[in-house]
Design a protein around this motif. Structure first.
Motif, PDB file in Angstrom:
ATOM      1  N   ILE A  47       0.838  -1.198   0.000  1.00 59.37           N
ATOM      2  CA  ILE A  47       0.000   0.000   0.000  1.00 59.37           C
ATOM      3  C   ILE A  47       0.872   1.246   0.000  1.00 59.37           C
ATOM      4  N   ASN A  48       1.920   1.267   0.791  1.00 58.68           N
ATOM      5  CA  ASN A  48       2.822   2.408   0.861  1.00 58.68           C
ATOM      6  C   ASN A  48       3.506   2.645  -0.476  1.00 58.68           C
ATOM      7  N   ALA A  49       3.931   1.594  -1.151  1.00 58.65           N
ATOM      8  CA  ALA A  49       4.597   1.731  -2.445  1.00 58.65           C
ATOM      9  C   ALA A  49       3.637   2.280  -3.490  1.00 58.65           C
ATOM     10  N   GLN A  50       2.366   1.875  -3.455  1.00 55.58           N
ATOM     11  CA  GLN A  50       1.405   2.354  -4.430  1.00 55.58           C
ATOM     12  C   GLN A  50       1.129   3.843  -4.267  1.00 55.58           C
ATOM     13  N   THR A  51       1.032   4.323  -3.051  1.00 58.32           N
ATOM     14  CA  THR A  51       0.714   5.730  -2.861  1.00 58.32           C
ATOM     15  C   THR A  51       1.866   6.646  -3.264  1.00 58.32           C
ATOM     16  N   LYS A  52       3.085   6.179  -3.177  1.00 62.59           N
ATOM     17  CA  LYS A  52       4.224   7.010  -3.566  1.00 62.59           C
ATOM     18  C   LYS A  52       4.293   7.204  -5.074  1.00 62.59           C
ATOM     19  N   GLU A  53       3.750   6.252  -5.834  1.00 60.54           N
ATOM     20  CA  GLU A  53       3.826   6.327  -7.285  1.00 60.54           C
ATOM     21  C   GLU A  53       2.560   6.889  -7.915  1.00 60.54           C
ATOM     22  N   SER A  54       1.511   7.039  -7.154  1.00 61.83           N
ATOM     23  CA  SER A  54       0.232   7.459  -7.703  1.00 61.83           C
ATOM     24  C   SER A  54       0.049   8.963  -7.598  1.00 61.83           C
ATOM     25  N   GLY A  55      -0.378   9.536  -8.695  1.00 61.56           N
ATOM     26  CA  GLY A  55      -0.680  10.955  -8.716  1.00 61.56           C
ATOM     27  C   GLY A  55      -2.093  11.162  -9.215  1.00 61.56           C
ATOM     28  N   LYS A  56      -2.712  12.229  -8.774  1.00 61.95           N
ATOM     29  CA  LYS A  56      -4.051  12.590  -9.213  1.00 61.95           C
ATOM     30  C   LYS A  56      -4.072  14.092  -9.397  1.00 61.95           C
ATOM     31  N   ALA A  57      -4.595  14.526 -10.523  1.00 63.10           N
ATOM     32  CA  ALA A  57      -4.670  15.964 -10.787  1.00 63.10           C
ATOM     33  C   ALA A  57      -5.991  16.300 -11.457  1.00 63.10           C
ATOM     34  N   GLU A  58      -6.579  17.403 -11.039  1.00 61.04           N
ATOM     35  CA  GLU A  58      -7.775  17.908 -11.694  1.00 61.04           C
ATOM     36  C   GLU A  58      -7.339  19.098 -12.538  1.00 61.04           C
ATOM     37  N   ILE A  59      -7.536  18.975 -13.836  1.00 63.98           N
ATOM     38  CA  ILE A  59      -7.056  19.971 -14.786  1.00 63.98           C
ATOM     39  C   ILE A  59      -8.260  20.658 -15.439  1.00 63.98           C
ATOM     40  N   LYS A  60      -8.250  21.973 -15.428  1.00 63.16           N
ATOM     41  CA  LYS A  60      -9.299  22.747 -16.085  1.00 63.16           C
ATOM     42  C   LYS A  60      -9.029  22.709 -17.586  1.00 63.16           C
ATOM     43  N   VAL A  61     -10.021  22.246 -18.358  1.00 64.41           N
ATOM     44  CA  VAL A  61      -9.860  22.141 -19.809  1.00 64.41           C
ATOM     45  C   VAL A  61     -10.887  23.019 -20.515  1.00 64.41           C
ATOM     46  N   SER A  62     -10.579  23.412 -21.725  1.00 64.40           N
ATOM     47  CA  SER A  62     -11.433  24.325 -22.489  1.00 64.40           C
ATOM     48  C   SER A  62     -12.434  23.554 -23.343  1.00 64.40           C
ATOM     49  N   ILE A  63     -13.270  22.763 -22.693  1.00 63.45           N
ATOM     50  CA  ILE A  63     -14.311  22.012 -23.402  1.00 63.45           C
ATOM     51  C   ILE A  63     -15.511  22.927 -23.556  1.00 63.45           C
ATOM     52  N   GLU A  64     -15.992  23.077 -24.760  1.00 64.24           N
ATOM     53  CA  GLU A  64     -17.096  24.003 -25.008  1.00 64.24           C
ATOM     54  C   GLU A  64     -18.423  23.302 -25.263  1.00 64.24           C
ATOM     55  N   CYS A  65     -18.425  22.059 -25.698  1.00 64.62           N
ATOM     56  CA  CYS A  65     -19.698  21.397 -25.976  1.00 64.62           C
ATOM     57  C   CYS A  65     -20.231  20.724 -24.712  1.00 64.62           C
ATOM     58  N   ASP A  66     -21.516  20.386 -24.741  1.00 70.77           N
ATOM     59  CA  ASP A  66     -22.133  19.770 -23.568  1.00 70.77           C
ATOM     60  C   ASP A  66     -22.321  18.261 -23.737  1.00 70.77           C
TER      61      ASP A  66
END
Length: 117
Positions: A19-38
């Motif tokens: 579990i410790n090894a997995q958390t050191k390698e895992s990243g999560k990011a929320e990126i604002k993107v310029s999506i215009e359609c719905d």
């Protein structure tokens, strides 16, 4: 200590390392993107564009597109890629990614519904 207790201890001990090894390698990011359609998830341009190309970025494990918030949450391996590389990949799809502007050539290839009005 009996055998069952020892095995239980060893199991928990080794699971904590995993579990410790997995958390050191895992990243999560929320990126604002310029999506215009719905309807980006099913759109022939942006939906397929994300589906066909985001998982090709080395280290990207998974992504979630939120059309309402206009964000892309990316789960990635921090030892194989970084946030700048992911943002550049999104830019090459024709979309802004936070402070990284969309590649002009890729942007012109998007459908009209995916472009700013």
């Amino acid at each position: 200590m009996n055998i069952k207790g020892l095995l239980a201890f060893l199991g928990i001990f080794f699971m904590s390392f995993t579990i410790n090894a997995q958390t050191k390698e895992s990243g999560k990011a929320e990126i604002k993107v310029s999506i215009e359609c719905d309807h980006c998830k099913v759109c022939e341009t942006c939906g397929l564009n994300f589906r066909d190309n985001m998982l090709k970025v080395k280290g990207v494990k998974m992504y979630e597109l939120n059309e309402e918030k206009k964000t892309l949450t990316v789960y990635y391996n921090t030892k194989k890629t970084d946030l700048a590389t992911i943002k550049t990949a999104i830019s090459k799809l024709g979309f802004d990614a936070d402070d990284v502007k969309a590649d002009p050539t890729a942007y012109t290839k998007l459908d009209g519904c995916c472009k700013k009005a």
